[in-house]
Design a protein around this motif. Structure first.
Motif, PDB file in Angstrom:
ATOM      1  N   TRP A   5      54.491  17.112  87.848  1.00  0.00           N
ATOM      2  CA  TRP A   5      55.482  16.212  88.607  1.00  0.00           C
ATOM      3  C   TRP A   5      54.898  15.903  89.705  1.00  0.00           C
ATOM      4  CZ3 TRP A   5      57.664  15.533  84.244  1.00  0.00           C
ATOM      5  CH2 TRP A   5      58.097  16.413  83.319  1.00  0.00           C
ATOM      6  N   GLN A   6      55.479  14.670  90.069  1.00  0.00           N
ATOM      7  CA  GLN A   6      55.318  14.130  91.305  1.00  0.00           C
ATOM      8  C   GLN A   6      56.434  14.116  92.134  1.00  0.00           C
ATOM      9  OE1 GLN A   6      52.920  10.400  90.392  1.00  0.00           O
ATOM     10  NE2 GLN A   6      51.398  11.385  91.747  1.00  0.00           N
ATOM     11  N   ILE A 103      50.938  16.771  98.974  1.00  0.00           N
ATOM     12  CA  ILE A 103      51.206  15.627 100.189  1.00  0.00           C
ATOM     13  C   ILE A 103      52.799  15.829 100.389  1.00  0.00           C
ATOM     14  CG2 ILE A 103      51.411  13.106 100.132  1.00  0.00           C
ATOM     15  CD1 ILE A 103      48.985  12.868  98.208  1.00  0.00           C
ATOM     16  N   ALA A 104      53.539  15.797  99.458  1.00  0.00           N
ATOM     17  CA  ALA A 104      55.137  16.042  99.874  1.00  0.00           C
ATOM     18  C   ALA A 104      55.521  17.002 100.654  1.00  0.00           C
ATOM     19  CB  ALA A 104      55.685  15.767  98.467  1.00  0.00           C
ATOM     20  N   ASP A 105      54.689  18.357 100.384  1.00  0.00           N
ATOM     21  CA  ASP A 105      55.374  19.541 100.944  1.00  0.00           C
ATOM     22  C   ASP A 105      55.051  19.470 102.473  1.00  0.00           C
ATOM     23  OD1 ASP A 105      56.669  20.496  98.860  1.00  0.00           O
ATOM     24  OD2 ASP A 105      55.021  22.077  98.361  1.00  0.00           O
ATOM     25  N   PRO A 106      53.813  19.301 103.114  1.00  0.00           N
ATOM     26  CA  PRO A 106      53.654  19.011 104.507  1.00  0.00           C
ATOM     27  C   PRO A 106      54.455  18.005 104.985  1.00  0.00           C
ATOM     28  CG  PRO A 106      51.535  18.747 103.306  1.00  0.00           C
ATOM     29  CD  PRO A 106      52.732  18.961 102.031  1.00  0.00           C
ATOM     30  N   LEU A 107      54.456  16.925 104.684  1.00  0.00           N
ATOM     31  CA  LEU A 107      55.589  15.870 105.072  1.00  0.00           C
ATOM     32  C   LEU A 107      56.746  16.199 105.027  1.00  0.00           C
ATOM     33  CD1 LEU A 107      55.597  12.898 106.001  1.00  0.00           C
ATOM     34  CD2 LEU A 107      55.416  12.182 103.653  1.00  0.00           C
ATOM     35  N   ALA A 109      57.988  19.162 105.469  1.00  0.00           N
ATOM     36  CA  ALA A 109      57.872  20.116 106.496  1.00  0.00           C
ATOM     37  C   ALA A 109      58.146  19.403 107.905  1.00  0.00           C
ATOM     38  CB  ALA A 109      57.146  21.127 106.591  1.00  0.00           C
ATOM     39  N   GLU A 110      57.369  18.369 108.521  1.00  0.00           N
ATOM     40  CA  GLU A 110      57.332  17.815 109.596  1.00  0.00           C
ATOM     41  C   GLU A 110      58.490  17.179 109.530  1.00  0.00           C
ATOM     42  OE1 GLU A 110      53.785  16.302 110.961  1.00  0.00           O
ATOM     43  OE2 GLU A 110      52.529  17.545 109.494  1.00  0.00           O
ATOM     44  N   LEU A 111      59.014  16.209 108.588  1.00  0.00           N
ATOM     45  CA  LEU A 111      60.208  15.693 108.770  1.00  0.00           C
ATOM     46  C   LEU A 111      61.433  16.363 108.963  1.00  0.00           C
ATOM     47  CD1 LEU A 111      59.554  12.989 105.866  1.00  0.00           C
ATOM     48  CD2 LEU A 111      59.580  12.555 108.439  1.00  0.00           C
ATOM     49  N   THR A 112      61.497  17.649 108.345  1.00  0.00           N
ATOM     50  CA  THR A 112      62.416  18.438 108.535  1.00  0.00           C
ATOM     51  C   THR A 112      62.716  19.197 110.024  1.00  0.00           C
ATOM     52  OG1 THR A 112      62.666  19.041 105.993  1.00  0.00           O
ATOM     53  CG2 THR A 112      63.509  20.741 107.532  1.00  0.00           C
ATOM     54  N   ALA A 113      61.464  19.339 110.441  1.00  0.00           N
ATOM     55  CA  ALA A 113      61.489  19.548 112.065  1.00  0.00           C
ATOM     56  C   ALA A 113      62.120  18.558 112.758  1.00  0.00           C
ATOM     57  CB  ALA A 113      60.064  20.001 112.310  1.00  0.00           C
ATOM     58  N   LEU A 114      62.153  17.547 112.436  1.00  0.00           N
ATOM     59  CA  LEU A 114      62.921  16.470 113.345  1.00  0.00           C
ATOM     60  C   LEU A 114      64.370  16.431 113.193  1.00  0.00           C
ATOM     61  CD1 LEU A 114      60.565  13.459 112.473  1.00  0.00           C
ATOM     62  CD2 LEU A 114      60.655  15.128 114.630  1.00  0.00           C
ATOM     63  N   VAL A 115      64.907  16.960 112.117  1.00  0.00           N
ATOM     64  CA  VAL A 115      66.459  17.058 112.147  1.00  0.00           C
ATOM     65  C   VAL A 115      67.016  17.448 112.848  1.00  0.00           C
ATOM     66  CG1 VAL A 115      68.073  17.931 110.500  1.00  0.00           C
ATOM     67  CG2 VAL A 115      66.256  16.867 109.568  1.00  0.00           C
ATOM     68  N   GLY A 116      68.077  16.810 113.782  1.00  0.00           N
ATOM     69  CA  GLY A 116      68.904  17.293 114.710  1.00  0.00           C
ATOM     70  C   GLY A 116      68.027  17.439 116.216  1.00  0.00           C
ATOM     71  N   VAL A 117      66.941  16.930 116.079  1.00  0.00           N
ATOM     72  CA  VAL A 117      66.297  16.754 117.290  1.00  0.00           C
ATOM     73  C   VAL A 117      66.525  15.358 118.079  1.00  0.00           C
ATOM     74  CG1 VAL A 117      63.874  16.517 118.494  1.00  0.00           C
ATOM     75  CG2 VAL A 117      64.221  18.145 116.573  1.00  0.00           C
ATOM     76  N   GLY A 118      67.180  15.566 119.167  1.00  0.00           N
ATOM     77  CA  GLY A 118      67.706  14.580 120.016  1.00  0.00           C
ATOM     78  C   GLY A 118      69.044  13.948 119.252  1.00  0.00           C
ATOM     79  N   VAL A 119      69.462  12.945 119.980  1.00  0.00           N
ATOM     80  CA  VAL A 119      70.458  12.267 119.659  1.00  0.00           C
ATOM     81  C   VAL A 119      70.308  10.916 118.861  1.00  0.00           C
ATOM     82  CG1 VAL A 119      72.776  10.994 120.321  1.00  0.00           C
ATOM     83  CG2 VAL A 119      72.003  13.329 121.490  1.00  0.00           C
TER      84      VAL A 119
END
Length: 141
Positions: A5-6, A103-107, A109-119
Protein backbone atom coordinates in the motif's frame (compact mmCIF):
# COMPACT_ATOMS: atom_id res chain seq x y z
CA UNK A 1 6.10 -9.62 3.27
CA UNK A 2 5.64 -5.86 3.62
CA UNK A 3 2.32 -4.67 2.21
CA UNK A 4 2.37 -2.77 -1.05
CA UNK A 5 0.00 0.00 0.00
CA UNK A 6 0.97 3.56 -0.57
CA UNK A 7 -0.07 6.57 1.46
CA UNK A 8 -1.31 10.12 1.19
CA UNK A 9 -1.18 12.81 3.83
CA UNK A 10 -3.68 15.61 4.27
CA UNK A 11 -3.59 18.50 6.65
CA UNK A 12 -6.32 20.75 7.95
CA UNK A 13 -5.29 24.32 8.68
CA UNK A 14 -6.92 27.42 10.11
CA UNK A 15 -9.16 29.42 7.83
CA UNK A 16 -6.63 32.27 7.74
CA UNK A 17 -3.73 30.01 6.84
CA UNK A 18 -5.83 28.21 4.23
CA UNK A 19 -6.49 31.47 2.42
CA UNK A 20 -2.77 32.24 2.37
CA UNK A 21 -1.75 28.73 1.30
CA UNK A 22 -4.15 28.74 -1.63
CA UNK A 23 -2.25 31.75 -2.95
CA UNK A 24 1.17 30.45 -1.89
CA UNK A 25 1.25 26.63 -1.77
CA UNK A 26 5.01 26.68 -1.08
CA UNK A 27 4.06 28.06 2.35
CA UNK A 28 6.40 31.01 2.58
CA UNK A 29 3.62 32.56 4.71
CA UNK A 30 4.00 29.91 7.43
CA UNK A 31 7.72 29.20 7.77
CA UNK A 32 7.53 26.01 9.91
CA UNK A 33 5.30 24.32 7.34
CA UNK A 34 7.38 25.66 4.46
CA UNK A 35 10.52 24.14 5.98
CA UNK A 36 8.88 20.70 6.28
CA UNK A 37 7.60 20.89 2.70
CA UNK A 38 11.02 21.82 1.31
CA UNK A 39 12.83 19.16 3.35
CA UNK A 40 10.54 16.43 1.97
CA UNK A 41 10.18 17.82 -1.57
CA UNK A 42 6.47 18.19 -0.87
CA UNK A 43 3.82 20.57 -2.11
CA UNK A 44 0.22 21.28 -1.20
CA UNK A 45 -3.04 21.21 -3.12
CA UNK A 46 -6.23 22.55 -1.58
CA UNK A 47 -8.90 19.82 -1.59
CA UNK A 48 -11.59 22.28 -2.68
CA UNK A 49 -9.43 23.36 -5.62
CA UNK A 50 -8.77 19.72 -6.54
CA UNK A 51 -12.51 19.00 -6.48
CA UNK A 52 -13.26 22.13 -8.53
CA UNK A 53 -10.59 21.14 -11.08
CA UNK A 54 -12.21 17.68 -11.37
CA UNK A 55 -15.66 19.21 -11.93
CA UNK A 56 -14.33 21.68 -14.50
CA UNK A 57 -12.51 18.94 -16.40
CA UNK A 58 -15.61 16.72 -16.34
CA UNK A 59 -17.77 19.53 -17.66
CA UNK A 60 -15.25 20.24 -20.40
CA UNK A 61 -14.76 16.60 -21.48
CA UNK A 62 -18.13 15.08 -20.62
CA UNK A 63 -19.36 14.17 -17.13
CA UNK A 64 -20.32 10.68 -18.29
CA UNK A 65 -16.59 9.85 -18.19
CA UNK A 66 -16.22 11.00 -14.58
CA UNK A 67 -17.98 8.67 -12.15
CA UNK A 68 -17.70 11.06 -9.20
CA UNK A 69 -18.80 14.16 -11.11
CA UNK A 70 -22.26 14.59 -9.56
CA UNK A 71 -21.11 13.79 -6.02
CA UNK A 72 -18.13 16.15 -6.32
CA UNK A 73 -20.18 18.98 -7.82
CA UNK A 74 -22.82 18.67 -5.09
CA UNK A 75 -20.11 18.57 -2.44
CA UNK A 76 -18.39 21.80 -3.47
CA UNK A 77 -21.71 23.59 -3.85
CA UNK A 78 -22.73 22.96 -0.22
CA UNK A 79 -21.49 25.89 1.90
CA UNK A 80 -20.57 23.78 4.95
CA UNK A 81 -18.62 21.29 2.84
CA UNK A 82 -16.99 24.05 0.81
CA UNK A 83 -15.77 25.64 4.06
CA UNK A 84 -14.37 22.29 5.21
CA UNK A 85 -12.56 21.48 1.97
CA UNK A 86 -11.12 25.01 1.66
CA UNK A 87 -9.13 24.23 4.84
CA UNK A 88 -7.97 20.76 3.75
CA UNK A 89 -4.76 20.27 1.77
CA UNK A 90 -3.29 17.16 0.16
CA UNK A 91 0.48 16.75 0.26
CA UNK A 92 2.25 15.71 -2.91
CA UNK A 93 5.81 14.43 -2.67
CA UNK A 94 7.98 14.91 -5.75
CA UNK A 95 4.72 15.53 -7.60
CA UNK A 96 3.19 12.18 -6.56
CA UNK A 97 -0.24 12.04 -4.91
CA UNK A 98 0.58 8.77 -3.10
CA UNK A 99 3.94 7.56 -1.82
CA UNK A 100 5.62 4.77 0.11
CA UNK A 101 5.42 4.39 3.89
CA UNK A 102 9.12 5.26 4.28
CA UNK A 103 8.27 8.68 2.82
CA UNK A 104 4.88 9.17 4.48
CA UNK A 105 5.83 8.30 8.07
CA UNK A 106 8.61 10.85 8.65
CA UNK A 107 6.62 13.53 6.85
CA UNK A 108 3.58 12.74 9.00
CA UNK A 109 5.69 12.95 12.16
CA UNK A 110 7.08 16.37 11.26
CA UNK A 111 3.67 17.70 10.26
CA UNK A 112 2.09 16.35 13.44
CA UNK A 113 4.72 18.23 15.46
CA UNK A 114 3.28 21.46 13.97
CA UNK A 115 -0.27 20.79 15.20
CA UNK A 116 -1.22 23.39 17.79
CA UNK A 117 2.05 25.31 17.44
CA UNK A 118 1.20 28.98 17.34
CA UNK A 119 -2.14 30.47 16.51
CA UNK A 120 -3.69 29.91 13.11
CA UNK A 121 -1.57 27.05 11.86
CA UNK A 122 -1.86 23.32 11.25
CA UNK A 123 -4.82 21.83 13.10
CA UNK A 124 -4.81 18.18 12.01
CA UNK A 125 -2.79 15.62 10.04
CA UNK A 126 -4.35 12.49 8.54
CA UNK A 127 -2.69 9.61 6.68
CA UNK A 128 -4.72 7.59 4.18
CA UNK A 129 -3.64 4.37 2.51
CA UNK A 130 -4.47 2.90 -0.88
CA UNK A 131 -5.98 -0.29 0.54
CA UNK A 132 -9.44 -0.41 -1.12
CA UNK A 133 -10.89 -1.89 2.08
CA UNK A 134 -10.09 1.40 3.84
CA UNK A 135 -11.34 3.69 1.09
CA UNK A 136 -14.82 5.15 1.11
CA UNK A 137 -16.80 3.94 -1.85
CA UNK A 138 -18.54 6.37 -4.20
CA UNK A 139 -22.19 6.88 -3.40
CA UNK A 140 -24.61 4.78 -5.44
CA UNK A 141 -26.59 6.73 -8.02
Amino acid sequence: MENAWQFQLRITVSEELATSLRGDPSSRVYAPLGEVLRKHHASLKCQFDAFADYVNEAERLGPEHYPLYHWTKETIEKPEKKARYLRSFTLYVDGAEVYDKVIADPLQAELTALVGVGVGGVENVVKFDTDPANSPQPPAR
